[in-house]
Motif scaffolding. Structure first.
Motif, PDB file in Angstrom:
ATOM      1  N   TYR A   5       0.808  -1.213   0.000  1.00 58.38           N
ATOM      2  CA  TYR A   5       0.000   0.000   0.000  1.00 58.38           C
ATOM      3  C   TYR A   5       0.843   1.265   0.000  1.00 58.38           C
ATOM      4  O   TYR A   5       0.303   2.368  -0.138  1.00 58.38           O
ATOM      5  CB  TYR A   5      -0.934   0.019   1.215  1.00 58.38           C
ATOM      6  N   LEU A   6       2.141   1.148   0.155  1.00 57.66           N
ATOM      7  CA  LEU A   6       3.015   2.321   0.199  1.00 57.66           C
ATOM      8  C   LEU A   6       2.955   3.149  -1.087  1.00 57.66           C
ATOM      9  O   LEU A   6       2.853   4.383  -1.002  1.00 57.66           O
ATOM     10  CB  LEU A   6       4.453   1.902   0.519  1.00 57.66           C
ATOM     11  N   ILE A   8       0.483   3.560  -3.086  1.00 62.81           N
ATOM     12  CA  ILE A   8      -0.811   4.249  -3.099  1.00 62.81           C
ATOM     13  C   ILE A   8      -0.788   5.425  -2.141  1.00 62.81           C
ATOM     14  O   ILE A   8      -1.265   6.521  -2.460  1.00 62.81           O
ATOM     15  CB  ILE A   8      -1.940   3.256  -2.746  1.00 62.81           C
ATOM     16  N   LEU A   9      -0.208   5.226  -0.961  1.00 63.43           N
ATOM     17  CA  LEU A   9      -0.097   6.305   0.016  1.00 63.43           C
ATOM     18  C   LEU A   9       0.773   7.436  -0.524  1.00 63.43           C
ATOM     19  O   LEU A   9       0.430   8.616  -0.374  1.00 63.43           O
ATOM     20  CB  LEU A   9       0.474   5.764   1.321  1.00 63.43           C
ATOM     21  N   ILE A  10       1.870   7.101  -1.168  1.00 59.44           N
ATOM     22  CA  ILE A  10       2.737   8.125  -1.764  1.00 59.44           C
ATOM     23  C   ILE A  10       1.984   8.875  -2.868  1.00 59.44           C
ATOM     24  O   ILE A  10       2.065  10.101  -2.961  1.00 59.44           O
ATOM     25  CB  ILE A  10       4.037   7.488  -2.302  1.00 59.44           C
ATOM     26  N   PHE A  12      -1.290   9.370  -3.127  1.00 64.94           N
ATOM     27  CA  PHE A  12      -2.255  10.284  -2.509  1.00 64.94           C
ATOM     28  C   PHE A  12      -1.568  11.491  -1.887  1.00 64.94           C
ATOM     29  O   PHE A  12      -2.078  12.612  -1.966  1.00 64.94           O
ATOM     30  CB  PHE A  12      -3.098   9.554  -1.457  1.00 64.94           C
ATOM     31  N   GLY A  13      -0.413  11.281  -1.286  1.00 70.89           N
ATOM     32  CA  GLY A  13       0.312  12.395  -0.702  1.00 70.89           C
ATOM     33  C   GLY A  13       0.775  13.391  -1.746  1.00 70.89           C
ATOM     34  O   GLY A  13       0.608  14.603  -1.580  1.00 70.89           O
ATOM     35  N   THR A  16      -2.259  15.246  -3.159  1.00 71.27           N
ATOM     36  CA  THR A  16      -2.770  16.247  -2.224  1.00 71.27           C
ATOM     37  C   THR A  16      -1.870  17.477  -2.206  1.00 71.27           C
ATOM     38  O   THR A  16      -2.358  18.609  -2.261  1.00 71.27           O
ATOM     39  CB  THR A  16      -2.868  15.640  -0.814  1.00 71.27           C
TER      40      THR A  16
END
Length: 118
Positions: A5-6, A8-10, A12-13, A16
Motif C-alpha cells: 500500500y506504500l 498508493i499512500l505516496i 495520494f500524498g 494532495t
C-alpha cells in the motif's frame, strides 16, 4: 503486507500536495484588482430584487424531471441503435416495449396537464 500500500499512500500524498499547491499558488500569485464594474451584476443586466432562495412553482421541477426522463430515453437509444445488428429481433422487440412504456407515461402526463404552463 502493508508495503504493497506504500505506493498508493505516496500517490495520494503527492496528489494532495500538488492540488493544494495549485489552489493556494493561484490565490497568492493572481492579481487582485476589484472595482465597481467587476463587482456589478452581469448576468441579467440589473441588480437582484428578490432573495435567491425564493420558492419556485412545483411545475417547474415537474417539467425538469420529465425532461430528464425523456432525455435519458434518447441516451438508451444510441447504444441500442449501434448494437442492433448483434441483438437482432429480440432487441428490437425489447426497445419497442421500452418506448411503448415511455409513450404511455408521456400521454398520461399530457392528459394530467403536467406539461401545461400558465
Amino acid at each position: 503486507m502493508l508495503e504493497g500500500y506504500l505506493p498508493i499512500l505516496i500517490f495520494f500524498g503527492v496528489a494532495t500536495l500538488f492540488s493544494l499547491g495549485l489552489l493556494f499558488g493561484g490565490k497568492l500569485l493572481a492579481p487582485s484588482r476589484p472595482d465597481a464594474e467587476k463587482n456589478s451584476a452581469y448576468e441579467c443586466g440589473f441588480a437582484a430584487f428578490e432573495d435567491a432562495r425564493m420558492k419556485f412553482d412545483v411545475r417547474y421541477y415537474l417539467v425538469a424531471i420529465l425532461f430528464i426522463i425523456f432525455d435519458l430515453e434518447i441516451a438508451f437509444l444510441f447504444p441500442w441503435a449501434i448494437a442492433l445488428d448483434q441483438i437482432g429481433t429480440f432487441g428490437l422487440i425489447a426497445m419497442a416495449i421500452f418506448l411503448g412504456i415511455l409513450v404511455v407515461g408521456f400521454v398520461y402526463e399530457w392528459k394530467k396537464g403536467a406539461l401545461e404552463w400558465e
